[in-house]
Design an enzyme around this catalytic site. Structure first.
Site, PDB file in Angstrom:
ATOM      1  N   GLY A  70       0.844  -1.192   0.000  1.00 45.80           N
ATOM      2  CA  GLY A  70       0.000   0.000   0.000  1.00 45.80           C
ATOM      3  C   GLY A  70       0.874   1.235   0.000  1.00 45.80           C
ATOM      4  CB  CYS A  97       5.383  -3.968   0.617  1.00 47.59           C
ATOM      5  SG  CYS A  97       6.656  -4.470  -0.519  1.00 47.59           S
ATOM      6  CE1 TYR A  98       0.611   1.145   5.290  1.00 49.71           C
ATOM      7  CE2 TYR A  98      -0.882  -0.722   5.544  1.00 49.71           C
ATOM      8  CZ  TYR A  98      -0.519   0.576   5.868  1.00 49.71           C
ATOM      9  OH  TYR A  98      -1.273   1.286   6.760  1.00 49.71           O
ATOM     10  CG  HIS A 184       5.893  -5.797  -4.638  1.00 50.23           C
ATOM     11  ND1 HIS A 184       4.646  -5.689  -4.055  1.00 50.23           N
ATOM     12  CD2 HIS A 184       6.503  -4.599  -4.455  1.00 50.23           C
ATOM     13  CE1 HIS A 184       4.506  -4.477  -3.553  1.00 50.23           C
ATOM     14  NE2 HIS A 184       5.616  -3.805  -3.779  1.00 50.23           N
ATOM     15  CD  GLU A 186       2.988  -8.603  -5.342  1.00 55.76           C
ATOM     16  OE1 GLU A 186       3.683  -9.381  -4.666  1.00 55.76           O
ATOM     17  OE2 GLU A 186       2.733  -7.438  -4.977  1.00 55.76           O
ATOM     18  CB  SER A 238     -21.363  -6.554 -27.094  1.00 51.71           C
ATOM     19  OG  SER A 238     -20.213  -7.234 -26.592  1.00 51.71           O
ATOM     20  N   GLY A 239     -20.783  -9.284 -29.002  1.00 48.21           N
ATOM     21  CA  GLY A 239     -19.740  -9.826 -29.866  1.00 48.21           C
ATOM     22  C   GLY A 239     -18.387  -9.803 -29.176  1.00 48.21           C
ATOM     23  N   GLY A 240     -18.300  -9.139 -28.021  1.00 49.54           N
ATOM     24  CA  GLY A 240     -17.049  -9.133 -27.259  1.00 49.54           C
ATOM     25  C   GLY A 240     -16.895 -10.418 -26.465  1.00 49.54           C
ATOM     26  CB  VAL A 241     -13.893 -12.075 -25.014  1.00 48.62           C
ATOM     27  CG1 VAL A 241     -13.345 -11.016 -24.083  1.00 48.62           C
ATOM     28  CG2 VAL A 241     -13.585 -13.459 -24.484  1.00 48.62           C
ATOM     29  CG  ASP A 242     -15.776  -9.237 -21.021  1.00 48.92           C
ATOM     30  OD1 ASP A 242     -14.814 -10.014 -21.188  1.00 48.92           O
ATOM     31  OD2 ASP A 242     -15.645  -8.039 -20.751  1.00 48.92           O
ATOM     32  CB  SER A 243     -21.554 -10.190 -23.911  1.00 47.75           C
ATOM     33  OG  SER A 243     -21.057  -9.967 -25.197  1.00 47.75           O
ATOM     34  CE  LYS A 383     -11.494  -8.411 -21.984  1.00 54.68           C
ATOM     35  NZ  LYS A 383     -12.762  -7.679 -22.140  1.00 54.68           N
TER      36      LYS A 383
END
Ligand code: XMP
Length: 527
Positions: A70, A97-98, A184, A186, A238-243, A383
């Site tokens: 943080g 860290c924090y 870190h 990660e 919508s044609g996008g990957v999510d929908s 995503k």
């Protein structure tokens, strides 16, 4: 602590797996990365704000807790504290860290400003005593980012690693189940970072592993079945990957009781409606209702120049059209939506409200108006996990890898008033750019590439005749998340081909220019 969670921050999920780790977010820019790395290791992981009350943390039965980094100093005024139970936890806690400095200070150690701030690579040496460093070479490069240091260990803790800058770069107190690292693990710049996180998850917390986006999806499908019963679900595609992946999961759960609606708003790319229809119906076997509402949208957009007004008009009209189309579905009670995990976890710990640069159009207004119950099968996924899942479920590659396309579509790429002849010009020019980028093999290296049409004309000469036509802008950017972006240095030959083809093949354009602005200071879209 004093702070309470904003309403709706957390809705209990039907979908969480039996074994999970929790990350408490203290406002680090890397918080999401911690969760993603742990998930990559096969351990499901969720993020909660650092202000989460103690009871809520343990109620979720985590096998371990990570306190993120943080931006604050633990000794500063108003610095976020650790929830009470974290200092005497029932399961192991790792402070990063924090997070480490909090564990140190609140256990009676001494945290002070470092003589020199440390940002970037540091040579780390561990002493072989730390459970987190099992199997890790004695010396390696770690990524540090801190202005404070643990100067003196709290009682009962032992030092497990140090760097030239920080004598105490890692510590542990296995009796109290507390572990800390001053770097870190990660970030990819930390060598052996994944092994350190693996040691924490598997050796220290006793994780069994085996979580994958696919296994998550199986549970999700079962949860959707339970939630929907014999009801009907509507979904805006919508044609996008999510929908698309949302529709695929719901379709697997309840078959043709899912009704997907695609709204042609008149500001789509070339052949978009047909492309999405055929990928749904022929590619995925999911029926898709295409509503041609182009005229309605264009009539409302007539003469409108302000980008924000364009967005609002398109957003509102979308809701109307969608609502009308779903009225024809008998007994629909549910709305499936492709909300992703980053939309769910906003850091409430340190960040204030950020300025509205662009009000993004989405379907958030739908459920309230339509009184539909929400189904959000991607609510727990990042995503890239959605992309992996889409591929595993058999979504066509063209859909999974498609560049993001904004809800207000070409309306925010045609500067000034939107009119039909300009849209046709823009569609043709944009299609050429996409085709050339694909055939040059750079499509997947670019976050977004598109053409913007300017509301001005310039003089040119073609076949000895004077022309006075429009200017097309090539905008191509590289980005990881759309929040910041760099303009993409497209190969020279590609630019030559695109420019020649646009001026040669698209009637109405006689000049092509290249946008070399990063974000910030520019935004990706021009409006
Ligand atoms: P900007 O232009 O803000 O864009 O740098 C960041 C990302 O968001 C997309 N974008 C939108 N998406 N509705 C959307 O659904 C919008 O109104 C909108 N405006 C921008 C943009 O394409 C980029 O991926």
């Amino acid at each position: 602590m004093g702070k309470t969670l904003p309403p709706g921050w957390w809705r209990p999920s039907l979908m969480g797996p039996a074994e999970s780790l929790l990350v408490l977010d203290f406002g680090s820019q890397y918080t999401q990365l911690i969760a993603r790395r742990l998930r990559e290791l096969g351990v499901y992981c969720e993020i909660l704000p650092c202000t989460t009350p103690d009871g809520e943390i343990w109620e979720r039965n985590p096998i371990g807790v990570v306190l993120s980094g943080g931006p604050e100093s633990v000794y500063g005024d108003g610095a976020p504290a650790a929830p009470d139970g974290v200092l005497e936890p029932p399961v192991p806690v790792l402070g990063v860290c924090y997070g480490m400095q909090l564990l140190a200070r609140e256990s009676g150690g001494d945290v002070r400003p470092a003589p020199r701030r440390s940002y970037g690579p540091a040579e780390l040496e561990h002493n072989g005593n730390g459970r987190l460093f099992r199997g890790v070479p004695e010396r390696f490069r770690a990524w540090a980012s801190h202005g404070d240091l643990v100067h003196a260990l709290p009682e009962g803790f032992r030092r497990t690693a140090g760097t030239g800058q920080a004598r105490i770069a890692a510590f542990e107190n296995p009796g109290r189940r507390l572990y800390g690292v001053q770097f870190h693990p990660e970030v990819v710049h930390t060598e052996h970072g994944a092994e350190i996180l693996r040691n924490f998850a598997f050796e220290v917390c006793g994780a069994g592993g085996g979580w994958t986006p696919r296994s998550h999806a199986e549970r999700t499908i079962a949860a959707i079945r339970a939630q929907v019963g014999d009801g009907q679900v509507v979904c805006g595609a919508s044609g996008g990957v999510d929908s698309t992946v949302t529709a695929m999961l719901v379709h697997r759960a309840i078959g043709d009781r899912l009704h997907c609606i695609f709204v042609d708003n008149g500001v789509l790319r070339k052949d978009e409606a047909e492309r999405v229809r055929s990928s749904f119906e022929e590619g995925l076997g999911i029926p898709l209702q295409v509503v041609d509402a182009a005229e309605r949208f264009l009539a409302r957009l007539k003469g409108v120049r302000s980008p924000e007004r364009k967005r609002k008009i398109i957003g509102r009209e979308f809701i109307r059209v969608f609502e009308e189309a779903s009225r024809d579905i008998p007994d629909v009670r549910f709305l499936a939506q492709g909300t992703l995990y980053p939309d769910v976890i906003e850091s409430v710990s340190v960040k204030g409200p950020s300025a509205v640069i662009k009000s993004h159009h989405n379907v958030g207004g739908l459920p309230k108006r339509m009184r539909l119950e929400l189904i959000e099968p991607l609510r727990e996924l990042f995503k890239d996990e959605v992309r992996v899942l889409g591929r595993q479920l058999g979504a066509p590659e063209g859909l999974v890898n498609r560049h993001p396309f904004p809800g207000p579509g070409l309306a925010v790429r045609m500067l000034g008033a939107v009119e039909e002849s300009g849209l046709d010009v823009l569609r043709e020019a944009d299609a050429i750019l996409e085709e050339e980028i694909r055939s040059a093999g750079c499509y997947d290296d670019i976050w977004q590439a598109f053409v913007v049409l300017l509301p001005l004309r310039t003089v040119g000469v073609m076949g000895d005749a004077r022309t006075y036509e429009r200017v097309a802008v090539i905008r191509a950017v590289e980005s990881r998340d759309g929040m910041t972006a760099d303009w993409a240095a497209l190969p020279h030959e590609l630019l030559v081909r695109v420019s020649n083809r646009i001026t040669g093949e698209v009637r109405g354009v006689n000049r092509v220019v290249l946008d070399i602005t990063s974000k910030p200071p520019g935004t990706i879209e021009w409006e």
